[in-house]
Design an enzyme around this catalytic site. Structure first.
Site, PDB file in Angstrom:
ATOM      1  N   CYS A  76      -2.071  -2.641   7.454  1.00  9.93           N
ATOM      2  CA  CYS A  76      -1.677  -2.475   8.856  1.00  9.93           C
ATOM      3  C   CYS A  76      -2.046  -1.066   9.304  1.00  9.93           C
ATOM      4  O   CYS A  76      -2.513  -0.249   8.512  1.00  9.93           O
ATOM      5  CB  CYS A  76      -0.167  -2.709   9.003  1.00  9.93           C
ATOM      6  SG  CYS A  76       0.841  -1.384   8.300  1.00  9.93           S
ATOM      7  N   GLU A 131       0.832  -1.205   0.000  1.00 13.36           N
ATOM      8  CA  GLU A 131       0.000   0.000   0.000  1.00 13.36           C
ATOM      9  C   GLU A 131       0.867   1.256   0.000  1.00 13.36           C
ATOM     10  O   GLU A 131       0.580   2.227  -0.698  1.00 13.36           O
ATOM     11  CB  GLU A 131      -0.917   0.023   1.232  1.00 13.36           C
ATOM     12  CG  GLU A 131      -1.819  -1.188   1.356  1.00 13.36           C
ATOM     13  CD  GLU A 131      -1.218  -2.336   2.162  1.00 13.36           C
ATOM     14  OE1 GLU A 131      -1.995  -3.135   2.713  1.00 13.36           O
ATOM     15  OE2 GLU A 131       0.019  -2.443   2.259  1.00 13.36           O
ATOM     16  N   CYS A 133      -0.185   1.722   7.260  1.00 12.79           N
ATOM     17  CA  CYS A 133      -0.753   1.916   5.929  1.00 12.79           C
ATOM     18  C   CYS A 133      -2.144   2.544   6.009  1.00 12.79           C
ATOM     19  O   CYS A 133      -2.505   3.367   5.163  1.00 12.79           O
ATOM     20  CB  CYS A 133      -0.810   0.592   5.179  1.00 12.79           C
ATOM     21  SG  CYS A 133       0.826  -0.038   4.735  1.00 12.79           S
TER      22      CYS A 133
END
Length: 156
Positions: A105, A79, A108
């Site tokens: 996560c 990402e 991100c």
């Protein structure tokens, strides 16, 4: 049979993930706006740096569980790499969609929110509940892609 747009973009994200050389997990992400792919990203070290399969993995060596101690990884997440393409090449990702092979996560997710991405479709979960809470609070829609082409809403 012609695939739906979501099926097409999820397939592309899967193909992008095959470029990853991560020793633990291959992740692919694409950013789409108006049915056009703006950027792709896969997890791996910064451009020009040696790959993980060449130098090893500190997280693997220290047996660090997924979702913890991201700062020890030499790679960027898929990402992050996709979002950074907008900065590098000067295009906006505001009001776009992100298709990813895995749930983002927390790091991100913060970038997704500030980048103005309005929704995410993911294929697999990731052990980071805080990221989903943050995305929900920010109003970013998150859906899980099912193998039969259906999607299941995680956040409204």
């Amino acid at each position: 049979m012609r695939p739906s747009w979501d099926a097409y973009f999820m397939e592309v994200a899967g193909v992008v993930s095959t470029r990853s050389n991560c020793l633990r997990r291959q992740v692919g992400a694409i950013i789409v706006k108006d049915k056009r792919i703006l950027a792709t990203g896969y997890n791996g070290p910064p451009s020009g740096m040696r790959h993980c399969d060449q130098v090893g993995c500190v997280r693997e060596e220290k047996n660090i569980p997924s979702g913890e101690r991201h700062e020890l990884c030499r790679g960027l997440h898929a990402e992050q790499n996709a979002i950074l393409q907008g900065a590098l090449y000067g295009f906006s990702i505001k009001d776009s969609m992100l298709y990813a092979t895995h749930q983002p996560c927390i790091l991100c997710s913060k970038m997704i929110i500030n980048g103005g991405i309005r929704g995410i479709i993911i294929k697999d979960n990731y052990p980071d509940e805080m990221s989903l809470d943050l995305l929900k609070e920010a109003g970013v829609t998150v859906k899980i892609w099912k193998s039969d082409g259906e999607v299941e809403w995680i956040t409204p």
